[in-house]
Design an enzyme around this catalytic site. Structure first.
Site, PDB file in Angstrom:
ATOM      1  N   CYS A  59      64.657  -4.721  25.410  1.00 33.75           N
ATOM      2  CA  CYS A  59      65.197  -4.085  26.472  1.00 33.75           C
ATOM      3  C   CYS A  59      64.980  -2.718  26.486  1.00 33.75           C
ATOM      4  O   CYS A  59      64.445  -1.936  25.559  1.00 33.75           O
ATOM      5  CB  CYS A  59      66.831  -4.516  26.441  1.00 33.75           C
ATOM      6  SG  CYS A  59      67.732  -3.598  25.328  1.00 33.75           S
ATOM      7  N   ALA A  62      66.569  -0.722  23.723  1.00 32.22           N
ATOM      8  CA  ALA A  62      65.646  -0.723  22.462  1.00 32.22           C
ATOM      9  C   ALA A  62      64.427   0.146  22.586  1.00 32.22           C
ATOM     10  O   ALA A  62      64.110   0.839  21.601  1.00 32.22           O
ATOM     11  CB  ALA A  62      65.121  -2.119  22.269  1.00 32.22           C
ATOM     12  N   ARG A  93      63.486  -0.823  12.932  1.00 31.91           N
ATOM     13  CA  ARG A  93      62.016  -0.728  12.899  1.00 31.91           C
ATOM     14  C   ARG A  93      61.464   0.086  11.511  1.00 31.91           C
ATOM     15  O   ARG A  93      60.364   0.052  11.547  1.00 31.91           O
ATOM     16  CB  ARG A  93      61.523   0.233  14.360  1.00 31.91           C
ATOM     17  CG  ARG A  93      61.457  -0.471  15.257  1.00 31.91           C
ATOM     18  CD  ARG A  93      61.165   0.154  16.527  1.00 31.91           C
ATOM     19  NE  ARG A  93      60.339   1.072  16.606  1.00 31.91           N
ATOM     20  CZ  ARG A  93      58.804   1.012  16.881  1.00 31.91           C
ATOM     21  NH1 ARG A  93      58.380  -0.089  17.403  1.00 31.91           N
ATOM     22  NH2 ARG A  93      58.033   1.845  16.836  1.00 31.91           N
ATOM     23  N   HIS A 191      61.041   3.768  26.927  1.00 31.63           N
ATOM     24  CA  HIS A 191      60.099   4.845  26.402  1.00 31.63           C
ATOM     25  C   HIS A 191      60.193   6.125  27.386  1.00 31.63           C
ATOM     26  O   HIS A 191      60.009   7.224  27.138  1.00 31.63           O
ATOM     27  CB  HIS A 191      58.752   4.202  26.168  1.00 31.63           C
ATOM     28  CG  HIS A 191      58.383   2.728  25.490  1.00 31.63           C
ATOM     29  ND1 HIS A 191      58.007   2.133  25.623  1.00 31.63           N
ATOM     30  CD2 HIS A 191      59.558   2.810  24.220  1.00 31.63           C
ATOM     31  CE1 HIS A 191      58.071   1.179  24.769  1.00 31.63           C
ATOM     32  NE2 HIS A 191      58.921   1.402  24.027  1.00 31.63           N
TER      33      HIS A 191
HETATM   34  C1  HCA Z   1      62.729  -4.198  20.282  1.00 31.47           C
HETATM   35  C2  HCA Z   1      61.995  -3.319  19.793  1.00 31.47           C
HETATM   36  C3  HCA Z   1      60.559  -3.533  19.654  1.00 31.47           C
HETATM   37  C4  HCA Z   1      60.050  -5.036  19.501  1.00 31.47           C
HETATM   38  C5  HCA Z   1      60.493  -5.395  18.223  1.00 31.47           C
HETATM   39  C6  HCA Z   1      59.878  -7.029  17.894  1.00 31.47           C
HETATM   40  C7  HCA Z   1      59.813  -2.497  18.793  1.00 31.47           C
HETATM   41  O1  HCA Z   1      62.548  -4.106  21.625  1.00 31.47           O
HETATM   42  O2  HCA Z   1      63.825  -4.550  20.024  1.00 31.47           O
HETATM   43  O3  HCA Z   1      59.621  -7.800  18.842  1.00 31.47           O
HETATM   44  O4  HCA Z   1      60.015  -7.201  16.800  1.00 31.47           O
HETATM   45  O5  HCA Z   1      58.778  -2.340  18.961  1.00 31.47           O
HETATM   46  O6  HCA Z   1      60.400  -2.459  17.507  1.00 31.47           O
HETATM   47  O7  HCA Z   1      60.275  -3.130  20.991  1.00 31.47           O
END
Ligand code: HCA
Length: 536
Positions: A59, A62, A93, A191
């Site tokens: 989202c 995120a 992350r 972003h």
């Molecule tokens: C997110 C974060 C994410 C995707 C993570 C994933 C990222 O959207 O929650 O699919 O494992 O880049 O870490 O965009």
């Protein structure tokens, strides 16, 4: 015509599309491209996911808090919303950081207003003000960011006014980001919002001269320590990293980032806005780089040598390349022997599905299917497709900032003629996108659905699938190893020369581990469940 994969790939694609209702089939077909390098190809991207197809996307929140702003180490990041959003976006992350000399370092803390039902009914601004005051009293930070989650937009809390008032009251920068999860079509919107906020409120405020050759690393998130390996290599070459957006990022460093010589863009999708805005306002050119892979790292260093045009620097860069390549290739050789000829699927965020193809090539492996979760068309097709960009789904929701050159601080880094030549040579301001690097007959799939993933795995039998958290365990339950390339599971760094060796070792351990052949999903053993789960 030589093809890079042997399967009748068009049939495979048609079989996928056949399963969908007519309208969905028409839409999804545009997101799937069988590569034919002999002609320019288009792909649909950055549009709303078809409801029900089960996407891997994230989202807007995120993308803004979790990906771009969260890694900044010396700001306090307050999530205005439920505790789940705060906790989920806190270090998942695995972005790493270190405190600077001033000691401001808050990565270990998770700050949240922990919105409850009565805040949803009566408003949460009061609670947000209290949270900012409390955080300030305890930590005395230099700056604070506020991140809106879905309910904030729905009830209309005005976080920007709160930020302005509290900034005045406390005398520090407080920046609000309207990054409610539902905005845009994926994390990409987040972003963009993060780039705009950082640029408008923080970047370029302190005119502090920097010595020597200096670069900013943009779109490098220091997952598993990647940024430190890149810094090590650049340092050996004689080039200093002034700031990194945003792994191990620093508010103080961003304020003077506009004094660097050039911006290096690693993840084009999440940070191209910043590169463009810094170029317009301050005159800093940008170079698209890829530090994932041995050969790719050397190629990026050579681009830098061409940019700086200094014989001593070029000589040093060549020396570093020679030594580092030799050491990395020697270390990779035994793994390469066991990996040669194996195949990979890559479904990762903005640039990694492209960048890791270089690293797999170093290992003798072939990427036969690749796609992005949240990329736009330029990430696939290259930047020449620009006319569409003004009307794409992101821009409808997130206005571009109105950026003008700053006459006081606009400092051309090169004479315009030389810059033009570098542009023609493809060194500055160019990104050719992922598709160009993919061979004939390979498959490009945007915003892949779970069904498409499972079907392709069954048909094309990749040796490894590199993806994210939402699909990792589906893949492993099918008896195929999966490596997360958003957060690297528990490992890294994978960037640069040393990172490539780590990656080789890990991919060998994954692919050549006999345990995968023992995995049998329950439905494989029970025809009754199988009938209910698989569409054929
Ligand atoms: C997110 C974060 C994410 C995707 C993570 C994933 C990222 O959207 O929650 O699919 O494992 O880049 O870490 O965009």
């Amino acid at each position: 015509k030589r093809r890079d994969i042997d399967f009748d790939i068009e049939d495979v694609v048609e079989n996928i599309i056949r399963v969908y209702p007519t309208k969905v089939a028409k839409k999804r077909r545009k997101h799937i491209v069988v590569r034919d390098p002999s002609e320019p190809q288009e792909i649909e991207a950055n549009v709303r996911t078809v409801p029900g197809i089960i996407t891997q996307r994230g989202c807007c929140f995120a993308g803004c808090k979790g990906v771009v702003i969260g890694p900044i180490v010396d700001m306090i990041h307050i999530v205005h919303g439920p505790i789940g959003c705060s906790y989920y976006s806190w270090m998942t992350r695995r972005n790493q950081g270190v405190p600077r000399e001033d000691g401001h370092y808050y990565l270990e803390y998770c700050f949240s207003t922990d919105m409850q039902e009565d805040n949803i009914i009566f408003g949460g601004e009061k609670k947000l003000r209290a949270a900012i005051r409390e955080a300030y009293e305890i930590f005395k930070p230099k700056a604070i960011s506020i991140h809106a989650t879905c309910p904030v937009g729905l009830i209309g809390d005005d976080i920007h006014t709160v930020a302005k008032e509290m900034s005045k009251e406390l005398g520090i920068d407080i920046v609000a980001f309207s990054c409610e999860g539902y905005r845009g079509v994926s994390q990409s919107a987040g972003h963009h919002i993060a780039n705009n906020g950082l640029f408008e409120h923080i970047v370029g405020k302190d005119d502090i001269e920097l010595d020597g050759y200096t670069v900013n690393c943009l779109g490098e998130y220091n997952i598993g320590g990647d940024a430190w390996e890149i810094e090590r290599i650049l340092d050996r070459c004689g080039i200093k990293v002034a700031s990194t957006f945003s792994g191990n990022g620093s508010y103080t460093e961003y304020r003077r980032a506009h004094m660097a010589n050039v911006n290096l863009v690693q993840c084009h999708r999440s940070i191209n806005y910043m590169a463009e805005m810094m170029e317009t306002k301050f005159g800093i050119p940008w170079i698209k780089v890829n530090f994932i892979g041995v050969k790719a790292t050397s190629k990026s260093l050579r681009k830098l040598a061409a940019f700086f045009e200094d014989d001593a620097l070029t000589e040093q860069i060549e020396k570093v390349i020679e030594e580092e390549e030799r050491a990395a290739e020697e270390a990779i050789a035994p793994y390469r022997e066991r990996l040669e000829g194996k195949t990979a699927f890559l479904f990762v965020g903005g640039s990694r599905a492209h960048h890791y193809q270089d690293l797999f090539r170093d290992l003798g492996m072939k990427t036969i299917v690749a796609g992005y979760e949240f990329a736009h068309r330029d990430d696939y097709e290259g930047r020449d497709v620009l006319p569409y960009i003004k009307v794409d789904a992101d821009s409808r929701n997130i206005p571009e900032l109105d950026v003008e050159p700053d006459p006081e601080r606009f400092k051309p880094r090169k004479d315009p003629e030389k810059l033009k030549k570098l542009k023609e040579m493809g060194i500055v301001d160019t990104y050719e996108g992922m598709m160009k690097d993919m061979g004939s007959g390979t498959l490009v799939v945007d915003d892949i659905s779970h069904f498409e993933l499972e079907y392709l795995m069954k048909e094309l039998k990749p040796d490894i699938v590199c993806s994210g958290i939402k699909d990792k365990y589906v893949i492993q339950k099918m008896g195929v190893p999966s490596k997360q390339l958003h957060n690297y599971d528990y490992s890294g760094p994978f960037a640069g020369y040393k990172g490539a060796v780590n990656f080789a070792k890990e991919i060998d351990m994954l692919i050549n581990n006999p345990s995968w052949s023992f995995a049998k999903a329950p439905w494989e053993a029970s025809p009754l469940i199988k009938g209910a789960l698989i569409i054929e």
